[in-house]
Design a protein around this motif. Structure first.
Motif, PDB file in Angstrom:
ATOM      1  N   ILE A  17       0.867  -1.171   0.000  1.00 32.62           N
ATOM      2  CA  ILE A  17       0.000   0.000   0.000  1.00 32.62           C
ATOM      3  C   ILE A  17       0.906   1.224   0.000  1.00 32.62           C
ATOM      4  CG2 ILE A  17      -1.678   1.319   1.338  1.00 32.62           C
ATOM      5  CD1 ILE A  17      -2.723  -1.359   2.434  1.00 32.62           C
ATOM      6  N   VAL A  18       0.775   2.052  -1.006  1.00 32.29           N
ATOM      7  CA  VAL A  18       1.610   3.248  -1.119  1.00 32.29           C
ATOM      8  C   VAL A  18       0.785   4.439  -0.643  1.00 32.29           C
ATOM      9  CG1 VAL A  18       2.953   4.717  -2.651  1.00 32.29           C
ATOM     10  CG2 VAL A  18       2.870   2.242  -3.047  1.00 32.29           C
ATOM     11  N   GLY A  19       1.146   4.979   0.519  1.00 31.91           N
ATOM     12  CA  GLY A  19       0.421   6.107   1.095  1.00 31.91           C
ATOM     13  C   GLY A  19      -0.230   5.736   2.412  1.00 31.91           C
ATOM     14  N   GLY A  20       0.127   6.478   3.467  1.00 27.95           N
ATOM     15  CA  GLY A  20      -0.367   6.168   4.801  1.00 27.95           C
ATOM     16  C   GLY A  20      -1.389   7.159   5.316  1.00 27.95           C
ATOM     17  N   LEU A  25      -4.333   3.268   5.466  1.00 28.24           N
ATOM     18  CA  LEU A  25      -4.173   2.625   6.769  1.00 28.24           C
ATOM     19  C   LEU A  25      -5.387   1.776   7.128  1.00 28.24           C
ATOM     20  CD1 LEU A  25      -2.595   5.630   8.688  1.00 28.24           C
ATOM     21  CD2 LEU A  25      -1.415   3.533   7.983  1.00 28.24           C
ATOM     22  N   ALA A  26      -6.590   2.269   6.797  1.00 30.37           N
ATOM     23  CA  ALA A  26      -7.789   1.466   7.036  1.00 30.37           C
ATOM     24  C   ALA A  26      -7.739   0.182   6.215  1.00 30.37           C
ATOM     25  CB  ALA A  26      -9.041   2.271   6.698  1.00 30.37           C
ATOM     26  N   LEU A 127      -5.397   4.231  13.624  1.00 29.17           N
ATOM     27  CA  LEU A 127      -5.221   3.229  12.574  1.00 29.17           C
ATOM     28  C   LEU A 127      -3.821   2.614  12.624  1.00 29.17           C
ATOM     29  CD1 LEU A 127      -7.049   5.187   9.736  1.00 29.17           C
ATOM     30  CD2 LEU A 127      -7.821   3.029  10.756  1.00 29.17           C
ATOM     31  N   ILE A 128      -2.797   3.439  12.813  1.00 29.45           N
ATOM     32  CA  ILE A 128      -1.422   2.923  12.873  1.00 29.45           C
ATOM     33  C   ILE A 128      -1.251   1.978  14.058  1.00 29.45           C
ATOM     34  CG2 ILE A 128       0.988   3.566  13.301  1.00 29.45           C
ATOM     35  CD1 ILE A 128       0.455   6.104  11.640  1.00 29.45           C
TER      36      ILE A 128
END
Length: 396
Positions: A17-20, A25-26, A127-128
């Motif tokens: 997944i590119v982008g946090g 994150l979900a 989320l993290i």
């Protein structure tokens, strides 16, 4: 009678997944609940690298639904900002046109009208913290993506690299992943915002601090709009919106890295407005110019079996209170398509997700783009329309 065997489409696959942001994150959380091997590659140096922005409201049928599916509602209830869902609408002289502070609190969890607000950083932290240790790989800004020997090879700005079977772009409107699905570019709406951040509004602009009272404030005047929102750390974010020519940032002659130049422009542009708004501008030491773009409403691409996008990367639209909620719903739909066993192969699952995504976002995007002038450059008629939309019947 034989029943078709459910296929686990994520088993044995490395998922990148590119982008946090909230969508990415979900998605990582939901996929890990399904047993996926997933990594999130985020360009920020670490979790506390920057302020994430103002508050965001989550909706019953989207953002809150996703948190429930992710098992994170209890964590959200601890961190959300009680009372921040209230708001005031004022005119340029700070006269109150609509006051939603008095009835604030009439809704609560379980009511479809309840839209609790949370600081973007707090939502990100929730989320993290729900992910397996080491899931988020920080300081990983993607600069190149190539496909070789059945896998994607990713190169990052810090000199590292990684490989993956499935790449999911969640990195917003400047998405590099989108380039591998379509070459269609975003379109300028004709409107833009000048964004400002103030860390200590209680001291720096006390009149505005008193007016917005911990909720949101919208000030409307002829051909210009000003929105003020609280941050979870006690600061505030404001957005000064109007219609501007395309590339105005470059042609205006204003150096947006020089706060004094931006302040001088805003004081002139908002001439005649209540002095409290001028103090708001003066209290800001950092401004950002943000043109409001959108993806063409009929945007589509050929589904691929190993690369996909969600959120603003897939369906950019002007700010409308739906962006985070739509990205999180994308995450839920995509995770369900990949883990439910309802599809015989991954390409079919990704195609099904895309159909859901476009069906959901198209009407919202169309309505938002059509209403951008009413929002950014209102007149008496559109101001009255917005007042009625927000639930008031006051006459201007």
């Amino acid at each position: 009678m034989e029943t078709s065997k459910k296929i686990n489409l994520i088993y044995g696959r490395q998922i990148a997944i590119v982008g946090g942001g909230p969508g990415g994150l979900a998605l990582a959380r939901l996929l890990q609940l399904g047993g996926a091997d997933v990594k999130v590659y985020e360009r920020d140096i670490n979790q506390k690298a920057r302020v994430q922005g103002a508050i965001v409201d989550l909706h019953y049928h989207s953002g809150l639904k996703v948190l429930e599916a992710a098992g994170l509602m209890d964590a959200f209830k601890i961190r959300y900002m009680q009372g921040a869902d209230s708001f005031r609408v004022v005119d340029e002289r700070a006269n109150i046109l609509l006051d939603d502070f008095i009835p604030s609190g009439r809704y609560t969890f379980g009511d479809e009208h309840f839209r609790p607000e949370i600081d973007r950083g707090a939502l990100r932290d929730i989320l993290i913290d729900s992910l397996l240790p080491g899931t988020v790989v920080w300081d990983s800004q993607l600069i190149n993506l190539t496909f070789s020997n059945g896998q994607w090879e990713m190169q990052f700005k810090n000199g590292t690299s990684a490989s993956s079977d499935l790449v999911i772009g969640c990195e917003g409107y400047r998405s590099r992943i989108r380039e591998y699905l379509t070459d269609i570019k975003s379109v300028y709406t004709g409107a833009a915002i000048i964004q400002g951040e103030i860390d200590d509004p209680k001291t720096a602009c006390p009149e505005i601090y008193e007016i917005f009272n911990g909720g949101s404030l919208m000030a409307m005047g002829q051909e210009k709009m000003l929105t003020v929102q609280p941050r979870g750390d006690g600061g505030l974010t404001f957005y000064a919106a109007s219609m501007y020519p395309e590339n105005w940032e470059k042609t205006s002659g204003i150096n947006f890295n020089n706060p004094e130049e931006v302040y001088a422009y805003l004081i002139h542009f908002y001439n005649g407005w209540h002095p409290a708004f001028h103090k708001l501008f003066k209290a800001c030491s950092h401004f950002t110019y943000r043109p409001l773009n959108y993806h063409p409403l009929k945007l589509r691409w050929q589904t691929r079996s190993n690369i996909i996008i969600l959120g603003d990367a897939a369906h950019l639209m002007p700010p409308n209170g739906e962006g985070v909620n739509l990205a999180m719903m994308d995450a839920l739909d995509l995770s369900n398509c990949l883990t439910s066993g309802a599809y015989q192969n991954i390409e079919a699952a990704l195609a099904a997700y895309e159909e859901m995504m476009f069906a959901r976002t198209y009407p919202i995007s169309e309505e938002t783009v059509e209403g951008i002038k009413d929002f950014a450059s209102p007149n008496n008629e559109s101001i009255q329309k917005l007042i009625q939309l927000f639930g008031g019947d006051e006459k201007i």
